[in-house]
Design an enzyme around this catalytic site. Structure first.
Site, PDB file in Angstrom:
ATOM      1  N   ALA A 188      28.514  13.806 -10.077  1.00 27.62           N
ATOM      2  CA  ALA A 188      27.859  14.857  -9.300  1.00 27.62           C
ATOM      3  C   ALA A 188      26.478  14.402  -8.839  1.00 27.62           C
ATOM      4  O   ALA A 188      25.797  13.659  -9.544  1.00 27.62           O
ATOM      5  CB  ALA A 188      27.723  16.116 -10.155  1.00 27.62           C
ATOM      6  N   ASP A 189      26.076  14.838  -7.619  1.00 27.33           N
ATOM      7  CA  ASP A 189      24.681  14.651  -7.236  1.00 27.33           C
ATOM      8  C   ASP A 189      23.963  15.988  -7.448  1.00 27.33           C
ATOM      9  O   ASP A 189      24.554  16.942  -7.953  1.00 27.33           O
ATOM     10  CB  ASP A 189      24.549  14.105  -5.804  1.00 27.33           C
ATOM     11  CG  ASP A 189      25.069  15.069  -4.752  1.00 27.33           C
ATOM     12  OD1 ASP A 189      25.210  16.274  -5.044  1.00 27.33           O
ATOM     13  OD2 ASP A 189      25.341  14.616  -3.630  1.00 27.33           O
ATOM     14  N   SER A 190      22.686  16.039  -7.071  1.00 24.79           N
ATOM     15  CA  SER A 190      21.894  17.229  -7.404  1.00 24.79           C
ATOM     16  C   SER A 190      22.476  18.486  -6.747  1.00 24.79           C
ATOM     17  O   SER A 190      22.485  19.554  -7.365  1.00 24.79           O
ATOM     18  CB  SER A 190      20.445  17.026  -6.998  1.00 24.79           C
ATOM     19  OG  SER A 190      20.371  16.772  -5.616  1.00 24.79           O
ATOM     20  N   ASP A 200      25.636  18.994  -5.959  1.00 22.53           N
ATOM     21  CA  ASP A 200      26.875  19.336  -6.670  1.00 22.53           C
ATOM     22  C   ASP A 200      26.566  20.166  -7.909  1.00 22.53           C
ATOM     23  O   ASP A 200      27.268  21.120  -8.233  1.00 22.53           O
ATOM     24  CB  ASP A 200      27.621  18.063  -7.115  1.00 22.53           C
ATOM     25  CG  ASP A 200      28.219  17.285  -5.960  1.00 22.53           C
ATOM     26  OD1 ASP A 200      28.845  17.909  -5.094  1.00 22.53           O
ATOM     27  OD2 ASP A 200      28.060  16.060  -5.935  1.00 22.53           O
TER      28      ASP A 200
END
Lengths: 79, 416
Positions: free
Chosen positions: A35-37, A39
């Site tokens: 996940a990125d921020s 997400d």
């Protein structure tokens, strides 16, 4: 597994496109599940919607793993 | 200074009459309509209940599901059409200078359905804003060019042009000028639109732009016919690889055609209605001819804007007659929107491809659905009614006009 834990897993599988077997309690959203921020923000929002529970930003920042999410939700739901 | 020459070396299309360029062209040549009842939502209460929708597009064949869900459909379409164009151009992504490859894309609206869905979802709640963090990036029109650049690593000039239905032609003209000046070696240009939604159909219904011929969707888009009653909304994308001529030659690229000029103007008249004398259209076509350094008599075919609206169609022809004089009766004219419907900001993209394939095949695609002559339209025009016409062609023009009074014209020529 609790009903809450299963729902949390389902949301993570759906949103992050990972296998359910990867969604272990220790798994970190960003380090293990890709996940990125944004997400992560989306996941928290989906938890809020699913459980109809507002999660304050300072609490949300601490929820970095699957286990922490389940723990937080189990503690606050129905209270 | 001497301008560099610009050529087209790759094409990609995702249209209501074909999900790739070969199918699209075959159906254009055969006069196939892409219209049918709306399947994307329940349109039973709408004045218009049909559109030219895409058929059988499997987004996840092109874009991983996890990426796809963070994009609106108009960005999916952009990536799918560009995938074909890049493959068609036979680019070696490891050897070209990607810092000199741009992406200039056109979209009239952007992520309309993303906006619609999010606000409907919000309105269902108690007022607490639980807005999806990907909402804005799905919606904004420049997501399309951004996503294309990320997929291929193209680090040159990158933005989206917004001029309603003229959007793609503006994108093509901007890229033409950057390559002419040596600022870019290549540019991915095109446009995409995904407005067959409740807001799209409802909105264009409200301003009385759409055909309401619900009993016969496939004959509803009938440019220049006496009984035309509005445009048919289409969706999809077209993508073209523009390349500096010597760059294309040095890598042995297949060259479809040369992009020799572009013209632009504004009606400065009305937000939706075209100028009654076709003044803006006239000025833009004249500007394009001047930019290309050619005479009106050099044009063999015009792919018109021709949306099938009562007032728009005759005014464009008036402007053509004013500029081309007697030659306007010798050249071929057709509106391929009779088959594809009107793809709004992507119209210029799929019509540029129609023009380039027409040049390649020396065949003018038809204006289908002609039933009754209109007294307002001079019968001396060859509007290529109903059947494609074989013709020896060197130079072709593609017209696009948008709400707001934007006019943008591009001219392609067979490479001599």
């Amino acid at each position: 597994m609790s009903d809450i834990a299963q729902k949390v897993k389902n949301i993570i599988v759906e949103k992050l496109g990972v296998e359910e077997s990867e969604v272990t309690p220790e798994a970190s959203f960003t380090n293990d599940l890709g996940a990125d921020s944004l997400d992560t923000v989306e996941l928290i929002m989906e938890f809020e919607k699913e459980f109809n529970l507002p999660i304050p930003d300072d609490e949300a920042e601490k929820i970095s793993t699957v286990g922490l999410a389940i723990e937080y939700l189990e503690k606050h739901i129905g209270k | 200074m001497t301008f560099k020459r610009v050529v087209v070396t790759g094409l990609g299309a995702l249209t209501p009459i074909g999900n790739d360029v070969p199918t699209y062209w075959n159906n254009l040549a055969a006069g196939v309509s892409g219209a049918g009842p709306i399947t994307k939502f329940d349109a039973s209460k709408f004045r218009t209940q049909f559109a030219c929708e895409l058929k059988g597009v499997e987004v996840t064949q092109f874009i991983p599901r996890q990426e796809a869900r963070k994009m609106d459909a108009f960005t999916h379409y952009a990536l799918i059409a560009t995938d074909e164009a890049i493959k068609d151009a036979n680019l070696n992504l490891d050897t070209i200078d990607k810092n000199k490859v741009g992406v200039i894309w056109g979209s009239g609206i952007g992520g309309l359905k993303s906006f619609e869905d999010e606000m409907i979802d919000y309105a269902k709640g108690d007022g607490t804003p639980r807005i999806n963090p990907f909402f804005i990036v799905r919606m904004i029109a420049d997501s399309a060019s951004g996503q294309i650049s990320m997929r291929y690593g193209f680090r040159g000039t990158n933005y989206v042009t917004v001029s309603a239905c003229a959007s793609t032609n503006n994108a093509i003209i901007d890229a033409l000028n950057y390559i002419r000046l040596g600022r870019l070696n290549m540019c991915v240009v095109g446009g995409s639109e995904a407005a067959v939604t409740r807001a799209g159909i409802g909105g264009f219904n409200a301003n009385r732009a759409l055909s309401e011929r619900n009993a016969s969707p496939e004959t509803a888009s009938r440019p220049y016919d006496k009984d035309r009653d509005g445009f048919v909304l289409g969706e999809g994308a077209g993508s073209l690889i523009l390349e500096e001529y010597e760059h294309a030659q040095s890598r042995g690229a297949k060259i479809y055609a040369e992009l020799i000029g572009g013209g632009m103007s504004s009606d400065a008249y009305h937000i939706t209605a075209p100028h009654p004398d076709g003044l803006g259209a006239f000025l833009a076509m004249q500007d394009a001819l001047n930019d290309a350094g050619i005479a009106p008599t050099d044009i063999d075919y015009i792919n018109t804007h021709g949306t099938s609206t009562p007032i728009g169609d005759p005014q464009e022809l008036k402007a053509i007659h004013q500029l081309f004089g007697e030659h306007s009766f010798k050249l071929n004219i057709s509106s391929t929107k009779s088959m594809t419907g009107h793809l709004l900001g992507a119209a210029g993209a799929v019509e540029a491809i129609a023009c380039i394939k027409a040049l390649e095949n020396q065949l003018v695609p038809p204006t289908i659905n002609h039933f009754t002559d209109d007294d307002e339209i001079d019968p001396r025009f060859n509007l290529t009614f109903n059947t494609a016409q074989a013709r020896s062609m060197t130079t072709v023009m593609s017209n696009a006009f948008g709400f707001g009074g934007h006019n943008a014209i591009v001219i392609f020529r067979k490479l001599s």
